[in-house]
Motif scaffolding. Structure first.
Motif, PDB file in Angstrom:
ATOM      1  N   GLY A  70       0.785  -1.231   0.000  1.00 46.49           N
ATOM      2  CA  GLY A  70       0.000   0.000   0.000  1.00 46.49           C
ATOM      3  C   GLY A  70       0.815   1.278   0.000  1.00 46.49           C
ATOM      4  O   GLY A  70       0.261   2.373   0.155  1.00 46.49           O
ATOM      5  N   LYS A  71       2.119   1.155  -0.202  1.00 47.54           N
ATOM      6  CA  LYS A  71       2.972   2.345  -0.184  1.00 47.54           C
ATOM      7  C   LYS A  71       3.810   2.440  -1.456  1.00 47.54           C
ATOM      8  O   LYS A  71       3.923   1.486  -2.218  1.00 47.54           O
ATOM      9  CB  LYS A  71       3.896   2.320   1.036  1.00 47.54           C
ATOM     10  N   GLY A  72       4.398   3.595  -1.655  1.00 44.70           N
ATOM     11  CA  GLY A  72       5.311   3.759  -2.768  1.00 44.70           C
ATOM     12  C   GLY A  72       6.688   3.216  -2.430  1.00 44.70           C
ATOM     13  O   GLY A  72       7.028   3.044  -1.263  1.00 44.70           O
ATOM     14  N   PRO A  73       7.491   2.919  -3.455  1.00 40.12           N
ATOM     15  CA  PRO A  73       8.861   2.443  -3.192  1.00 40.12           C
ATOM     16  C   PRO A  73       9.659   3.491  -2.417  1.00 40.12           C
ATOM     17  O   PRO A  73       9.496   4.695  -2.641  1.00 40.12           O
ATOM     18  CB  PRO A  73       9.434   2.248  -4.602  1.00 40.12           C
ATOM     19  N   GLN A  74      10.521   3.011  -1.529  1.00 41.64           N
ATOM     20  CA  GLN A  74      11.345   3.908  -0.720  1.00 41.64           C
ATOM     21  C   GLN A  74      12.807   3.529  -0.887  1.00 41.64           C
ATOM     22  O   GLN A  74      13.162   2.344  -0.748  1.00 41.64           O
ATOM     23  CB  GLN A  74      10.936   3.804   0.751  1.00 41.64           C
ATOM     24  N   LEU A  75      13.632   4.513  -1.166  1.00 41.40           N
ATOM     25  CA  LEU A  75      15.069   4.263  -1.324  1.00 41.40           C
ATOM     26  C   LEU A  75      15.660   3.783  -0.003  1.00 41.40           C
ATOM     27  O   LEU A  75      15.461   4.418   1.033  1.00 41.40           O
ATOM     28  CB  LEU A  75      15.765   5.552  -1.769  1.00 41.40           C
ATOM     29  N   ILE A  76      16.360   2.641  -0.016  1.00 42.87           N
ATOM     30  CA  ILE A  76      16.954   2.123   1.212  1.00 42.87           C
ATOM     31  C   ILE A  76      18.477   2.166   1.178  1.00 42.87           C
ATOM     32  O   ILE A  76      19.112   2.304   2.224  1.00 42.87           O
ATOM     33  CB  ILE A  76      16.482   0.688   1.525  1.00 42.87           C
ATOM     34  N   ILE A  77      19.077   2.050   0.022  1.00 39.42           N
ATOM     35  CA  ILE A  77      20.526   2.118  -0.091  1.00 39.42           C
ATOM     36  C   ILE A  77      20.881   2.292  -1.563  1.00 39.42           C
ATOM     37  O   ILE A  77      20.119   1.864  -2.437  1.00 39.42           O
ATOM     38  CB  ILE A  77      21.212   0.864   0.506  1.00 39.42           C
ATOM     39  N   GLN A 123       2.694   0.636 -12.349  1.00 39.57           N
ATOM     40  CA  GLN A 123       3.146  -0.642 -11.804  1.00 39.57           C
ATOM     41  C   GLN A 123       2.056  -1.679 -12.029  1.00 39.57           C
ATOM     42  O   GLN A 123       0.926  -1.520 -11.555  1.00 39.57           O
ATOM     43  CB  GLN A 123       3.449  -0.516 -10.305  1.00 39.57           C
ATOM     44  N   ASP A 124       2.398  -2.716 -12.761  1.00 35.61           N
ATOM     45  CA  ASP A 124       1.471  -3.797 -13.053  1.00 35.61           C
ATOM     46  C   ASP A 124       2.095  -5.116 -12.614  1.00 35.61           C
ATOM     47  O   ASP A 124       3.318  -5.284 -12.686  1.00 35.61           O
ATOM     48  CB  ASP A 124       1.169  -3.830 -14.554  1.00 35.61           C
ATOM     49  N   SER A 153      -4.332   0.455 -13.513  1.00 33.96           N
ATOM     50  CA  SER A 153      -2.992   0.198 -12.991  1.00 33.96           C
ATOM     51  C   SER A 153      -2.797   0.967 -11.694  1.00 33.96           C
ATOM     52  O   SER A 153      -3.655   1.733 -11.257  1.00 33.96           O
ATOM     53  CB  SER A 153      -1.939   0.638 -14.031  1.00 33.96           C
ATOM     54  N   LEU A 154      -1.625   0.768 -11.104  1.00 30.65           N
ATOM     55  CA  LEU A 154      -1.180   1.539  -9.948  1.00 30.65           C
ATOM     56  C   LEU A 154      -0.130   2.527 -10.450  1.00 30.65           C
ATOM     57  O   LEU A 154       0.873   2.130 -11.046  1.00 30.65           O
ATOM     58  CB  LEU A 154      -0.588   0.612  -8.890  1.00 30.65           C
ATOM     59  N   TYR A 155      -0.378   3.807 -10.215  1.00 31.02           N
ATOM     60  CA  TYR A 155       0.490   4.857 -10.744  1.00 31.02           C
ATOM     61  C   TYR A 155       1.276   5.528  -9.627  1.00 31.02           C
ATOM     62  O   TYR A 155       0.732   5.814  -8.559  1.00 31.02           O
ATOM     63  CB  TYR A 155      -0.343   5.918 -11.474  1.00 31.02           C
ATOM     64  N   GLY A 202       1.082   6.613  -4.379  1.00 34.07           N
ATOM     65  CA  GLY A 202       0.433   5.847  -5.428  1.00 34.07           C
ATOM     66  C   GLY A 202      -1.021   6.225  -5.647  1.00 34.07           C
ATOM     67  O   GLY A 202      -1.710   6.715  -4.739  1.00 34.07           O
ATOM     68  N   THR A 203      -1.483   6.010  -6.868  1.00 39.52           N
ATOM     69  CA  THR A 203      -2.886   6.199  -7.243  1.00 39.52           C
ATOM     70  C   THR A 203      -3.333   4.919  -7.935  1.00 39.52           C
ATOM     71  O   THR A 203      -2.780   4.541  -8.962  1.00 39.52           O
ATOM     72  CB  THR A 203      -3.041   7.386  -8.205  1.00 39.52           C
ATOM     73  N   ARG A 204      -4.327   4.284  -7.327  1.00 40.95           N
ATOM     74  CA  ARG A 204      -4.853   3.061  -7.960  1.00 40.95           C
ATOM     75  C   ARG A 204      -6.029   3.456  -8.840  1.00 40.95           C
ATOM     76  O   ARG A 204      -7.052   3.900  -8.354  1.00 40.95           O
ATOM     77  CB  ARG A 204      -5.277   2.041  -6.911  1.00 40.95           C
ATOM     78  N   LEU A 205      -5.839   3.288 -10.146  1.00 40.16           N
ATOM     79  CA  LEU A 205      -6.845   3.680 -11.133  1.00 40.16           C
ATOM     80  C   LEU A 205      -7.499   2.438 -11.730  1.00 40.16           C
ATOM     81  O   LEU A 205      -6.811   1.509 -12.149  1.00 40.16           O
ATOM     82  CB  LEU A 205      -6.194   4.495 -12.260  1.00 40.16           C
ATOM     83  N   THR A 206      -8.830   2.469 -11.750  1.00 37.48           N
ATOM     84  CA  THR A 206      -9.600   1.411 -12.414  1.00 37.48           C
ATOM     85  C   THR A 206     -10.456   2.059 -13.487  1.00 37.48           C
ATOM     86  O   THR A 206     -11.215   2.984 -13.195  1.00 37.48           O
ATOM     87  CB  THR A 206     -10.496   0.657 -11.426  1.00 37.48           C
ATOM     88  N   VAL A 207     -10.320   1.569 -14.719  1.00 39.35           N
ATOM     89  CA  VAL A 207     -11.128   2.075 -15.837  1.00 39.35           C
ATOM     90  C   VAL A 207     -12.065   0.956 -16.278  1.00 39.35           C
ATOM     91  O   VAL A 207     -11.622  -0.124 -16.673  1.00 39.35           O
ATOM     92  CB  VAL A 207     -10.246   2.515 -17.020  1.00 39.35           C
ATOM     93  N   VAL A 208     -13.369   1.234 -16.190  1.00 36.26           N
ATOM     94  CA  VAL A 208     -14.356   0.187 -16.531  1.00 36.26           C
ATOM     95  C   VAL A 208     -15.068   0.540 -17.843  1.00 36.26           C
ATOM     96  O   VAL A 208     -14.996   1.653 -18.336  1.00 36.26           O
ATOM     97  CB  VAL A 208     -15.365   0.006 -15.397  1.00 36.26           C
TER      98      VAL A 208
END
Lengths: 111, 112
Positions: A41-48, B37-38, B87-89, B106-112
């Motif tokens: 549920g989160k965005g990628p985070q730079l770790i190293i 991201q898919d 997708s997840l943007y 992130g933004t989770r987008l659903t297009v129907v």
């Protein structure tokens, strides 16, 4: 962008064990190699991250090694803990280009 | 707090209805970028911007537009969304190409 291959795609380890994720790239002019951790549920985070003028960098339990001759770099996590469970992405910056990401590794640390 | 803010977090829309996903950063970063991201495909770059009024295509730009009128904002525009854009943007920013990125949530987008 130039591809980067990441392995394995999933990795399951016992708490306290070490985890190693490896990435290979093709552009010999690549000069920047970051690693990102993405929790649910989160965005990628730079770790190293590491630049091409060094071979290894450590930050507490995580380390990155770079082998420019073989064109691969690896993430090492020691003494794994359940909170290390996440998806890890490697990336590299080919010359004159943007960051290109690997396909990701889902790490599961079992208590 | 230094951050990249995306809105909305979740969006369900219908095919063909124009939408905009906003992205703002408060770190005075020059470089901003959009990724999708898919499952099984990792992070693929849609568009990026090196500075104000400078934008360029990434690996998967078809069906998307962007603009960079101010340094802090980099909206992603879908003029006529289609289901394959579900997708997840993620929006990201950095000081430059050779520096680590800070990603939005992130933004989770659903297009129907």
């Amino acid at each position: 962008g130039e591809n980067v291959e990441q392995h394995p795609s999933t990795l399951s380890v016992q708490e306290g064990d070490s985890a190693v994720i490896k990435c290979t790239y093709s552009d010999s002019a690549s000069n920047y190699f970051p690693w990102y951790k993405q929790e649910l549920g989160k965005g990628p985070q730079l770790i190293i991250d590491i630049r091409s003028n060094v071979g290894e960098k450590k930050d507490q339990r995580i380390a990155v090694t770079l082998n420019k001759t073989a064109k691969h770099f690896s993430l090492h996590i020691t003494e794994t803990q359940p909170e290390d469970s996440a998806v890890y992405f490697c990336a590299h910056k080919p010359a004159g280009n943007m960051l290109t990401f690997g396909g990701g590794t889902r790490l599961m640390v079992k208590p | 707090e230094a951050q990249v803010t995306q809105n909305p977090r979740y969006l369900i829309t219908v095919t063909g209805k124009k939408l905009t996903v906003t992205c703002s950063q408060n770190m005075n970063h020059e470089y901003m970028s959009w990724y999708r991201q898919d499952p099984g495909l990792g992070l693929r770059q849609i568009y990026y911007s090196m500075n104000v009024e400078v934008t360029d295509k990434g690996d998967v730009p078809e069906g998307y537009k962007v603009s960079r009128k101010e340094k802090r904002n980099f909206p992603l525009i879908l003029e006529s969304p289609s289901p394959n854009q579900t997708s997840l943007y993620f929006c990201a920013s950095s000081f430059g190409l050779g520096f680590g990125y800070t990603f939005g949530s992130g933004t989770r987008l659903t297009v129907v």
